[in-house]
Design a protein around this motif. Structure first.
Motif, PDB file in Angstrom:
ATOM      1  N   MET A 201       0.817  -1.207   0.000  1.00 37.54           N
ATOM      2  CA  MET A 201       0.000   0.000   0.000  1.00 37.54           C
ATOM      3  C   MET A 201       0.859   1.268   0.000  1.00 37.54           C
ATOM      4  SD  MET A 201      -1.392   0.096   3.950  1.00 37.54           S
ATOM      5  CE  MET A 201      -2.206   1.655   3.654  1.00 37.54           C
ATOM      6  N   ILE A 202       2.134   1.126   0.408  1.00 35.37           N
ATOM      7  CA  ILE A 202       3.050   2.266   0.400  1.00 35.37           C
ATOM      8  C   ILE A 202       3.787   2.349  -0.927  1.00 35.37           C
ATOM      9  CG2 ILE A 202       5.104   3.295   1.456  1.00 35.37           C
ATOM     10  CD1 ILE A 202       4.228   2.159   4.112  1.00 35.37           C
ATOM     11  N   TYR A 203       4.339   1.216  -1.388  1.00 31.75           N
ATOM     12  CA  TYR A 203       5.115   1.311  -2.639  1.00 31.75           C
ATOM     13  C   TYR A 203       4.228   1.537  -3.858  1.00 31.75           C
ATOM     14  CZ  TYR A 203       4.551  -3.712  -4.015  1.00 31.75           C
ATOM     15  OH  TYR A 203       4.086  -4.940  -4.399  1.00 31.75           O
ATOM     16  N   ASP A 204       2.941   1.254  -3.733  1.00 28.58           N
ATOM     17  CA  ASP A 204       2.023   1.590  -4.824  1.00 28.58           C
ATOM     18  C   ASP A 204       1.931   3.095  -5.050  1.00 28.58           C
ATOM     19  OD1 ASP A 204       1.462  -1.000  -5.419  1.00 28.58           O
ATOM     20  OD2 ASP A 204      -0.512  -1.053  -4.471  1.00 28.58           O
ATOM     21  N   LEU A 205       2.320   3.873  -4.032  1.00 22.56           N
ATOM     22  CA  LEU A 205       2.237   5.325  -4.117  1.00 22.56           C
ATOM     23  C   LEU A 205       3.513   5.961  -4.658  1.00 22.56           C
ATOM     24  CD1 LEU A 205       0.500   6.069  -0.671  1.00 22.56           C
ATOM     25  CD2 LEU A 205      -0.581   5.856  -2.927  1.00 22.56           C
ATOM     26  N   LEU A 206       4.577   5.181  -4.811  1.00 21.57           N
ATOM     27  CA  LEU A 206       5.830   5.719  -5.343  1.00 21.57           C
ATOM     28  C   LEU A 206       5.623   6.134  -6.807  1.00 21.57           C
ATOM     29  CD1 LEU A 206       8.338   3.095  -3.873  1.00 21.57           C
ATOM     30  CD2 LEU A 206       7.922   5.419  -3.056  1.00 21.57           C
ATOM     31  N   PRO A 207       6.212   7.244  -7.233  1.00 17.82           N
ATOM     32  CA  PRO A 207       5.901   7.782  -8.576  1.00 17.82           C
ATOM     33  C   PRO A 207       6.184   6.846  -9.731  1.00 17.82           C
ATOM     34  CG  PRO A 207       7.795   8.915  -7.587  1.00 17.82           C
ATOM     35  CD  PRO A 207       7.161   8.106  -6.514  1.00 17.82           C
ATOM     36  N   LEU A 208       7.404   6.316  -9.833  1.00 15.19           N
ATOM     37  CA  LEU A 208       7.739   5.448 -10.970  1.00 15.19           C
ATOM     38  C   LEU A 208       6.961   4.140 -10.924  1.00 15.19           C
ATOM     39  CD1 LEU A 208      11.599   5.964 -11.360  1.00 15.19           C
ATOM     40  CD2 LEU A 208       9.735   7.030 -12.643  1.00 15.19           C
ATOM     41  N   GLU A 209       6.766   3.611  -9.730  1.00 14.32           N
ATOM     42  CA  GLU A 209       6.009   2.370  -9.582  1.00 14.32           C
ATOM     43  C   GLU A 209       4.551   2.578  -9.995  1.00 14.32           C
ATOM     44  OE1 GLU A 209       4.937  -1.563  -8.664  1.00 14.32           O
ATOM     45  OE2 GLU A 209       6.876  -0.620  -9.057  1.00 14.32           O
ATOM     46  N   ALA A 210       3.977   3.701  -9.587  1.00  7.09           N
ATOM     47  CA  ALA A 210       2.586   4.009  -9.957  1.00  7.09           C
ATOM     48  C   ALA A 210       2.460   4.161 -11.473  1.00  7.09           C
ATOM     49  CB  ALA A 210       2.122   5.273  -9.242  1.00  7.09           C
ATOM     50  N   MET A 211       3.439   4.829 -12.088  1.00  8.58           N
ATOM     51  CA  MET A 211       3.413   4.980 -13.553  1.00  8.58           C
ATOM     52  C   MET A 211       3.505   3.624 -14.238  1.00  8.58           C
ATOM     53  SD  MET A 211       5.984   8.220 -14.067  1.00  8.58           S
ATOM     54  CE  MET A 211       6.056   9.478 -12.790  1.00  8.58           C
ATOM     55  N   TYR A 212       4.364   2.765 -13.713  1.00  5.25           N
ATOM     56  CA  TYR A 212       4.525   1.436 -14.305  1.00  5.25           C
ATOM     57  C   TYR A 212       3.233   0.634 -14.206  1.00  5.25           C
ATOM     58  CZ  TYR A 212       5.959  -3.398 -14.964  1.00  5.25           C
ATOM     59  OH  TYR A 212       6.035  -4.684 -15.406  1.00  5.25           O
TER      60      TYR A 212
END
Length: 271
Positions: A201-212
């Motif tokens: 639920m936290i790493y889903d909010l990271l910018p590059l990860e969310a874009m991917y």
């Protein structure tokens, strides 16, 4: 808006390196069509990807947008170089002297980012229709336009990524360092996700990860892959390929954050 955009486009087109990169980018986008003619050999069997359903509607929307998004780094170079040139050539200071305020300056850059993303999206949309109607086994209208959310996700993904690059270009000033920072940030996110193992639920909010996550990988949707998987494990894993509203919101918020941060930095910086 038209005046701001025309200023930026004139700067870009007068730069020979930018012209070459832009043309190279769209030539490479067109190379997606060449995949249809490539023959592969797998476990002693010759096959052509176009005959494996890769260009069938509606799957082609997923495949083409995913593949095209991998080429976004060519335009990323243009975005960061665009900002680096503003500092090195003194055009930023000259624009402000000529009456362009800092808010308008940021807006002109953002409009350029959106234009790049929009033109690329329209190009992929047209290319996908051409390839789909040429190779797809399904040409019914309701099937052809079934997965168009991938086109929107592609546009949003490019806009967010280019906004991030624009922010880095303003923050770091030098294109090489900005691209280096982008790579370091990518490594940082990978460490957090795969080594530190922070909650999903936290790493889903990271910018590059969310874009991917806007456009998930399409390869496991291939029938050939699924057949091999079922033979090896006895079952086919259920995967999620949807474009989720939560991811769209997350990426949209990052676009706003990048632009606000870019403006704040420029506003406080002594030029």
């Amino acid at each position: 808006m038209k005046r701001l955009l025309s200023i930026e486009l004139q700067k870009l087109w007068q730069n020979r390196a930018s012209r070459i990169l832009i043309l190279t980018y769209f030539i490479l986008l067109s190379s997606i069509a060449l995949i249809s003619s490539i023959n592969f050999k797998f476990i002693g069997v010759d096959f052509r990807l176009a005959d494996m359903g890769i260009y069938n509607f509606p799957f082609i929307w997923h495949f083409n947008t995913y593949m095209a998004a991998m080429l976004k780094f060519f335009l990323a170079i243009i975005i960061v170089s665009m900002m680096a040139n503003e500092y090195s050539n003194g055009t930023l200071k000259q624009n402000l002297i000529d009456g362009l305020n800092k808010k308008e300056f940021i807006m002109s850059k953002f409009l350029t980012v959106v234009l790049f993303a929009l033109i690329s999206t329209v190009y992929i949309f047209i290319l996908t229709l051409i390839l789909g109607y040429s190779f797809s086994s399904y040409n019914e209208t309701e099937i052809v336009f079934m997965d168009l959310e991938y086109i929107f996700a592609y546009f949003l993904k490019l806009t967010a990524f280019f906004s991030f690059c624009l922010f880095l270009g303003i923050l770091v000033k030098r294109s090489a360092f900005a691209l280096g920072f982008l790579f370091v940030w990518f490594i940082f996110e990978c460490i957090l996700i795969y080594m530190v193992r922070i909650p999903k639920m936290i790493y889903d909010l990271l910018p590059l990860e969310a874009m991917y996550r806007l456009i998930s990988q399409p390869f496991t949707r291939f029938k050939l892959y699924q057949n091999i998987e079922s033979q090896v494990s006895g079952a086919t894993e259920i995967r999620d390929y949807e474009v989720h509203l939560s991811t769209i919101i997350t990426v949209s918020v990052w676009i706003v954050i990048f632009m606000l941060m870019s403006y704040k930095i420029l506003k406080k910086r002594d030029l």
